[in-house]
Scaffold this motif. Structure first.
Motif, mmCIF file in Angstrom:
data_model
loop_
_atom_site.group_PDB
_atom_site.id
_atom_site.type_symbol
_atom_site.label_atom_id
_atom_site.label_comp_id
_atom_site.label_asym_id
_atom_site.label_seq_id
_atom_site.Cartn_x
_atom_site.Cartn_y
_atom_site.Cartn_z
ATOM 1 N N LEU A 157 44.179 -17.065 -32.849
ATOM 2 C CA LEU A 157 44.836 -16.064 -33.495
ATOM 3 C C LEU A 157 44.076 -16.057 -35.037
ATOM 4 N N ALA A 158 43.551 -16.983 -35.379
ATOM 5 C CA ALA A 158 43.064 -16.950 -36.845
ATOM 6 C C ALA A 158 41.607 -16.479 -36.611
ATOM 7 N N ALA A 159 41.137 -16.015 -35.338
ATOM 8 C CA ALA A 159 39.718 -15.518 -35.064
ATOM 9 C C ALA A 159 38.728 -16.356 -35.436
ATOM 10 N N ARG A 160 38.925 -17.687 -35.299
ATOM 11 C CA ARG A 160 37.901 -18.783 -35.474
ATOM 12 C C ARG A 160 37.286 -18.775 -34.175
ATOM 13 N N TYR A 161 37.908 -18.414 -33.070
ATOM 14 C CA TYR A 161 37.239 -18.291 -31.974
ATOM 15 C C TYR A 161 37.264 -16.898 -31.561
ATOM 16 N N PRO A 162 36.249 -16.097 -31.824
ATOM 17 C CA PRO A 162 35.887 -14.605 -31.654
ATOM 18 C C PRO A 162 36.493 -14.360 -30.015
ATOM 19 N N PHE A 200 50.709 -13.198 -31.101
ATOM 20 C CA PHE A 200 50.175 -13.171 -29.992
ATOM 21 C C PHE A 200 48.808 -12.730 -29.892
ATOM 22 N N LEU A 201 48.557 -11.854 -31.000
ATOM 23 C CA LEU A 201 47.133 -11.510 -30.990
ATOM 24 C C LEU A 201 46.665 -11.714 -32.515
ATOM 25 N N PRO A 202 45.182 -11.922 -32.481
ATOM 26 C CA PRO A 202 44.605 -12.087 -34.024
ATOM 27 C C PRO A 202 44.929 -11.037 -34.906
ATOM 28 N N ALA A 203 45.140 -11.389 -36.163
ATOM 29 C CA ALA A 203 45.342 -10.008 -37.108
ATOM 30 C C ALA A 203 44.631 -8.903 -37.031
ATOM 31 N N HIS A 204 43.343 -8.827 -36.926
ATOM 32 C CA HIS A 204 42.737 -7.770 -36.915
ATOM 33 C C HIS A 204 43.020 -6.833 -35.742
ATOM 34 N N ARG A 287 21.817 -12.217 -47.718
ATOM 35 C CA ARG A 287 22.520 -13.202 -47.187
ATOM 36 C C ARG A 287 23.921 -12.744 -46.397
ATOM 37 N N LYS A 288 24.061 -13.298 -45.206
ATOM 38 C CA LYS A 288 25.340 -12.940 -44.634
ATOM 39 C C LYS A 288 25.976 -14.486 -44.283
ATOM 40 N N PRO A 289 27.375 -14.608 -44.504
ATOM 41 C CA PRO A 289 28.064 -15.837 -44.355
ATOM 42 C C PRO A 289 28.025 -15.961 -42.689
ATOM 43 N N VAL A 290 27.856 -17.284 -42.406
ATOM 44 C CA VAL A 290 28.069 -17.633 -40.956
ATOM 45 C C VAL A 290 28.760 -18.813 -40.743
ATOM 46 N N ALA A 291 29.499 -18.950 -39.681
ATOM 47 C CA ALA A 291 29.919 -20.318 -39.107
ATOM 48 C C ALA A 291 29.100 -20.923 -38.161
ATOM 49 N N VAL A 292 28.727 -22.282 -38.215
ATOM 50 C CA VAL A 292 27.830 -22.790 -37.068
ATOM 51 C C VAL A 292 28.822 -23.725 -36.245
ATOM 52 N N ALA A 293 28.883 -23.231 -35.165
ATOM 53 C CA ALA A 293 29.736 -24.075 -34.276
ATOM 54 C C ALA A 293 28.914 -24.966 -33.267
ATOM 55 N N LYS A 307 32.993 -11.373 -36.865
ATOM 56 C CA LYS A 307 33.388 -12.017 -35.665
ATOM 57 C C LYS A 307 32.899 -11.813 -34.579
ATOM 58 N N HIS A 308 31.772 -12.181 -34.484
ATOM 59 C CA HIS A 308 30.854 -12.055 -33.306
ATOM 60 C C HIS A 308 29.809 -13.038 -33.406
ATOM 61 N N VAL A 309 29.210 -13.317 -32.397
ATOM 62 C CA VAL A 309 28.025 -14.281 -32.101
ATOM 63 C C VAL A 309 26.894 -13.627 -32.549
ATOM 64 N N LEU A 310 26.183 -14.347 -33.373
ATOM 65 C CA LEU A 310 24.817 -13.804 -33.656
ATOM 66 C C LEU A 310 23.777 -14.615 -32.750
#
Length: 437
Positions: A157-162, A200-204, A287-293, A307-310
């Motif tokens: 729901l937080a879009a941490r998992y795209p 039930f769904l992510p905010a976007h 530069r662009k911000p990224v999350a490294v999982a 919110k997609h994988v690079l």
């Protein structure tokens, strides 16, 4: 970082509240609040808090929640705040680490001094980043499954998992089943879903169109795309699950199995930035911000805004190193195979982050754990995991098919990498840590 492991990075569930875990401290006793993934509070009255280990607090939480032994491996204690998240080792002393929190923020984040001064960590009981997915498939206790489900749901729901739209709808439908019960034709389900859509769904996906284009599409009288897809998926839940009155644990497992299709499920997340590809000859891309999982499965670099994988890599596909602030700007380097206009090349990706040291250590430790676990995993694959009566069978082990344009597919063209062919031609930091079999 001495005294931490797992994750230190991207704010997730900790963003929901700014809280403290120590409500009062006396000469001997203290009231400690431990938070679950859904923000439920587990209050503990403990003695000698300053010397209490994470293992002892973990055991106290398990006793209060009456969890089975598997919870010792499946969950860990974390110190979390909107600025930093850290998984604790069993030997750590949470109270002492909490006192050192400002130092950790200064070392591993770019937070302004005012934010550092105001930030206060909370203790959270959540999934252990080192708990293998294959072990999760063997869990049948409903309380453990519910905790894992609540955490996974929060990350979706937080879009941490795209997730792709279809996956969001399928996962949201299972949440509908858990919260609303079986779908019943004739009831005003669409209105109920619309009122609680963000549950039930992510905010976007919950944003509805307004104005001329929305009117032309008739959105004033029809459910939006996400709503209708969610409703259709909700109708199909019974058919997928089987029995009309299936237990909630069945739906928890179904949700987790669907999340297992996401390559970054169960990851630790870190903050970072990458260079954008140059937009023109004269202008740099910035530069662009990224999350490294990072998890036992590998490394994924996720665009924090789109919110997609690079980039997604298994450990056997990459080499890595990191540069410390003493040498130059702190960064994690990833090396992997690729091509440049049809020519095979080595590619280098530079991820700027004050948490590069943490990421490098976690990658190394995950690789060590994987090598240690290989004999056990091989034996298990021969005998097969035990299944509880009425539970869903584990998914077939076959290569995953990705939708064209899926958010979980790599988008290397959106990255600025250093390409080279001859070994040593470009070598920012040597030697590389190789992790090929």
């Amino acid at each position: 970082m001495d005294g931490t492991e797992g994750n230190a990075g991207q704010p997730g569930p900790a963003e929901r509240s700014h809280r403290s875990s120590v409500s009062s401290v006396g000469a001997r006793a203290a009231d400690v609040l431990v938070y679950l993934a859904d923000d439920t509070v587990v209050p503990l009255a403990v003695e000698n808090l300053p010397s209490l280990s994470a293992h002892e607090l973990h055991r106290a939480v398990r006793e209060v929640l009456q969890l089975p032994d598997i919870a010792l491996e499946a969950f860990a204690l974390w110190l979390v705040s909107p600025l930093l998240e850290v998984q604790l080792k069993p030997k750590h002393q949470p109270y002492k680490l909490g006192r050192q929190w400002p130092e950790l923020l200064l070392r591993f984040t770019d937070a302004p001094d005012d934010d550092v001064a105001m930030d206060e960590p909370a203790l959270q009981f959540r999934r252990n980043v080192f708990f293998p997915r294959r072990r999760e498939l063997q869990i049948h206790d409903e309380d453990v499954l519910r905790l894992l489900y609540e955490e996974a749901k929060g990350n979706v729901l937080a879009a941490r998992y795209p997730c792709d739209l279809e996956d969001c709808e399928a996962l949201g439908a299972l949440v509908c089943r858990v919260q609303l019960g079986p779908y019943q034709p004739g009831l005003p389900a669409a209105c109920t879903l619309r009122e609680k859509l963000d549950s039930f769904l992510p905010a976007h996906l919950c944003k509805r169109g307004h104005g001329l284009f929305a009117a032309l599409r008739g959105r004033g009288t029809k459910a939006g795309t996400g709503e209708q897809g969610l409703l259709n998926a909700y109708r199909r839940v019974q058919e997928v699950v089987g029995e009309h009155e299936a237990s909630l644990s069945t739906h928890y497992r179904a949700y987790l199995l669907k999340c297992h299709e996401l390559p970054f499920y169960g990851c630790a997340f870190f903050h970072g930035e990458v260079d954008k590809p140059a937009q023109s000859f004269l202008h740099r891309g910035g530069r662009k911000p990224v999350a490294v999982a990072i998890s036992l499965e590998g490394v994924h670099v996720i665009d924090s805004r789109e919110k997609h994988v690079l980039l997604g890599l298994h450990f056997q596909e990459l080499s890595w190193d990191h540069t410390s602030p003493e040498e130059e700007e702190s960064a994690l380097w990833l090396e992997f195979d690729g091509d440049n206009e049809g020519t095979p090349v080595n590619k280098l990706l530079k991820i700027y982050s004050k948490q590069a040291e943490l990421m490098s250590s976690l990658i190394e430790y995950c690789i060590e754990l994987n090598h240690t676990a290989e004999p056990a995993a091989t034996q298990e694959s021969v005998s097969g995991p035990t299944a509880a009566p009425g539970s869903l069978p584990p998914p077939a082990q076959r290569p995953q098919l990705r939708r064209q344009g899926s958010v979980v597919c790599s988008r290397i063209q959106h990255l600025s990498t250093i390409d080279y062919v001859e070994e040593g031609q470009v070598s920012p930091t040597q030697p590389w840590e190789r992790c090929r079999d």
